[in-house]
Design a protein around this motif. Structure first.
Motif, PDB file in Angstrom:
ATOM      1  N   PHE A 291       0.868  -1.207  -0.097  1.00 19.01           N
ATOM      2  CA  PHE A 291       0.004   0.044  -0.016  1.00 19.01           C
ATOM      3  C   PHE A 291       0.962   1.448   0.149  1.00 19.01           C
ATOM      4  O   PHE A 291       1.962   1.266   0.059  1.00 19.01           O
ATOM      5  N   ARG A 292       0.139   2.481  -0.325  1.00 13.66           N
ATOM      6  CA  ARG A 292       1.029   3.580  -0.284  1.00 13.66           C
ATOM      7  C   ARG A 292       0.314   4.437   0.831  1.00 13.66           C
ATOM      8  O   ARG A 292      -1.087   4.594   0.915  1.00 13.66           O
ATOM      9  N   VAL A 293       1.091   5.405   1.433  1.00 15.76           N
ATOM     10  CA  VAL A 293       0.513   6.295   2.345  1.00 15.76           C
ATOM     11  C   VAL A 293       1.095   7.846   1.961  1.00 15.76           C
ATOM     12  O   VAL A 293       2.312   7.777   1.246  1.00 15.76           O
ATOM     13  N   ALA A 294       0.684   9.060   2.498  1.00 14.33           N
ATOM     14  CA  ALA A 294       1.157  10.271   2.121  1.00 14.33           C
ATOM     15  C   ALA A 294       2.319  10.463   3.231  1.00 14.33           C
ATOM     16  O   ALA A 294       3.135  11.386   2.954  1.00 14.33           O
ATOM     17  N   GLN A 295       2.291   9.771   4.219  1.00 14.32           N
ATOM     18  CA  GLN A 295       3.438   9.898   5.236  1.00 14.32           C
ATOM     19  C   GLN A 295       5.070   9.620   4.460  1.00 14.32           C
ATOM     20  O   GLN A 295       5.086   8.786   3.841  1.00 14.32           O
ATOM     21  N   GLY A 296       6.013  10.024   5.075  1.00 13.76           N
ATOM     22  CA  GLY A 296       7.508   9.726   4.893  1.00 13.76           C
ATOM     23  C   GLY A 296       7.874   8.450   5.471  1.00 13.76           C
ATOM     24  O   GLY A 296       7.237   7.650   6.211  1.00 13.76           O
ATOM     25  N   PRO A 297       8.992   8.074   4.893  1.00 18.94           N
ATOM     26  CA  PRO A 297       9.554   6.815   5.080  1.00 18.94           C
ATOM     27  C   PRO A 297       9.861   6.429   6.802  1.00 18.94           C
ATOM     28  O   PRO A 297       9.983   5.405   7.370  1.00 18.94           O
ATOM     29  N   GLU A 298      10.324   7.508   7.236  1.00 18.68           N
ATOM     30  CA  GLU A 298      10.595   7.528   8.660  1.00 18.68           C
ATOM     31  C   GLU A 298       9.212   7.103   9.505  1.00 18.68           C
ATOM     32  O   GLU A 298       9.386   6.459  10.586  1.00 18.68           O
ATOM     33  N   VAL A 299       8.344   7.656   9.294  1.00 13.86           N
ATOM     34  CA  VAL A 299       6.970   7.528  10.039  1.00 13.86           C
ATOM     35  C   VAL A 299       6.625   6.141   9.658  1.00 13.86           C
ATOM     36  O   VAL A 299       6.094   5.502  10.892  1.00 13.86           O
ATOM     37  N   VAL A 300       6.691   5.867   8.659  1.00 11.67           N
ATOM     38  CA  VAL A 300       6.258   4.264   8.244  1.00 11.67           C
ATOM     39  C   VAL A 300       7.208   3.410   8.964  1.00 11.67           C
ATOM     40  O   VAL A 300       6.996   2.278   9.564  1.00 11.67           O
ATOM     41  N   PHE A 301       8.692   3.536   9.080  1.00 17.76           N
ATOM     42  CA  PHE A 301       9.504   2.596   9.715  1.00 17.76           C
ATOM     43  C   PHE A 301       9.244   2.619  11.372  1.00 17.76           C
ATOM     44  O   PHE A 301       9.264   1.500  11.871  1.00 17.76           O
ATOM     45  N   ALA A 302       8.937   3.729  11.945  1.00 19.11           N
ATOM     46  CA  ALA A 302       8.697   3.902  13.292  1.00 19.11           C
ATOM     47  C   ALA A 302       7.615   2.802  13.560  1.00 19.11           C
ATOM     48  O   ALA A 302       7.581   2.344  14.698  1.00 19.11           O
TER      49      ALA A 302
ATOM     50  N   GLY B 188       7.077   9.753  -4.881  1.00 16.52           N
ATOM     51  CA  GLY B 188       6.727  10.973  -5.031  1.00 16.52           C
ATOM     52  C   GLY B 188       6.683  11.525  -3.651  1.00 16.52           C
ATOM     53  O   GLY B 188       7.492  11.532  -2.935  1.00 16.52           O
ATOM     54  N   ALA B 189       5.535  12.212  -3.181  1.00 13.63           N
ATOM     55  CA  ALA B 189       5.328  12.878  -1.957  1.00 13.63           C
ATOM     56  C   ALA B 189       4.915  11.880  -0.921  1.00 13.63           C
ATOM     57  O   ALA B 189       4.981  12.049   0.367  1.00 13.63           O
ATOM     58  N   GLY B 190       4.829  10.527  -0.980  1.00 15.77           N
ATOM     59  CA  GLY B 190       4.571   9.506  -0.221  1.00 15.77           C
ATOM     60  C   GLY B 190       5.326   8.385   0.105  1.00 15.77           C
ATOM     61  O   GLY B 190       6.686   8.657  -0.463  1.00 15.77           O
TER      62      GLY B 190
ATOM     63  N   GLU C 154      -0.995   6.302   9.061  1.00 15.66           N
ATOM     64  CA  GLU C 154      -1.936   7.325   8.307  1.00 15.66           C
ATOM     65  C   GLU C 154      -2.346   8.211   9.731  1.00 15.66           C
ATOM     66  O   GLU C 154      -2.485   9.530   9.546  1.00 15.66           O
ATOM     67  N   THR C 155      -2.522   7.742  10.949  1.00 21.18           N
ATOM     68  CA  THR C 155      -3.358   8.667  11.885  1.00 21.18           C
ATOM     69  C   THR C 155      -2.582   8.758  13.109  1.00 21.18           C
ATOM     70  O   THR C 155      -2.920   9.558  14.050  1.00 21.18           O
ATOM     71  N   GLY C 156      -1.665   7.941  13.352  1.00 21.66           N
ATOM     72  CA  GLY C 156      -1.012   7.740  14.400  1.00 21.66           C
ATOM     73  C   GLY C 156      -1.605   6.942  15.753  1.00 21.66           C
ATOM     74  O   GLY C 156      -1.007   6.867  16.625  1.00 21.66           O
ATOM     75  N   ARG C 157      -2.832   6.234  15.337  1.00 19.79           N
ATOM     76  CA  ARG C 157      -3.381   5.426  16.086  1.00 19.79           C
ATOM     77  C   ARG C 157      -4.164   4.193  15.453  1.00 19.79           C
ATOM     78  O   ARG C 157      -4.132   4.378  14.374  1.00 19.79           O
ATOM     79  N   THR C 158      -4.560   3.510  16.077  1.00 13.06           N
ATOM     80  CA  THR C 158      -4.876   2.269  15.682  1.00 13.06           C
ATOM     81  C   THR C 158      -6.076   1.510  16.467  1.00 13.06           C
ATOM     82  O   THR C 158      -6.050   1.785  17.726  1.00 13.06           O
TER      83      THR C 158
END
Length: 152
Positions: free
Chosen positions: A10-21, A99-101, A138-142
């Motif tokens: 999947f793709r998200v608008a957040q950067g790789p650092e947020v994804v990795f965390a 791109g931006a995500g 995407e939201t910081g919560r789940t």
């Protein structure tokens, strides 16, 4: 037919650092009990879901913003004949800026269509990766989902 390893992306608008965390904090997106540190190279951690699943993983790759891989050292799946099906497999996340995500490609290397738990495990992975992990990024919560019940 062994087929390809299970994969989903999947793709998200957040950067790789947020994804990795998010990926390196599985307690936040993977239902069950966790012990150990999945965010340190070489460390082992355990995962348990009720009396159905136990596994012990070692962090085999940890490249910030690019890749996370966990080698399954031991597994007990109490709903299939070969209870150690996951042992020796690798759970991997490839992260790439698009791109931006960011694009996340999840692969469970060794989880193939001829493996007895493939249907149940691939359904559970899809719910976790496309659901709670994506939501966390995407939201910081789940809200952790109930995992698919194994077929009888």
């Amino acid at each position: 037919m062994s087929g390809p390893d299970f994969t989903t992306s999947f793709r998200v608008a957040q950067g790789p650092e947020v994804v990795f965390a998010a990926i390196t904090t599985p307690r936040a997106w993977w239902s069950g009990q966790h012990e150990g540190n999945p965010a340190r190279l070489g460390e082992t951690f355990t995962y348990r879901y009720e009396d159905l699943h136990y596994s012990r993983q070692q962090v085999s790759e940890l490249v910030p913003g690019k890749r996370v891989a966990w080698r399954v050292l031991e597994s007990v799946l109490n709903y299939v004949d070969d209870r150690s099906e996951w042992t020796g497999t690798t759970i991997a996340f490839d992260i790439a800026r698009k791109g931006a995500g960011t694009e996340i490609v999840f692969t469970h290397v060794g989880l193939k269509p001829n493996v007895e738990c493939f249907d149940t495990c691939s359904d559970s992975w899809t719910a976790l990766i496309q659901g709670s992990l994506k939501e966390l990024i995407e939201t910081g919560r789940t809200e952790l989902p109930e995992l698919a019940a194994p077929a009888a």
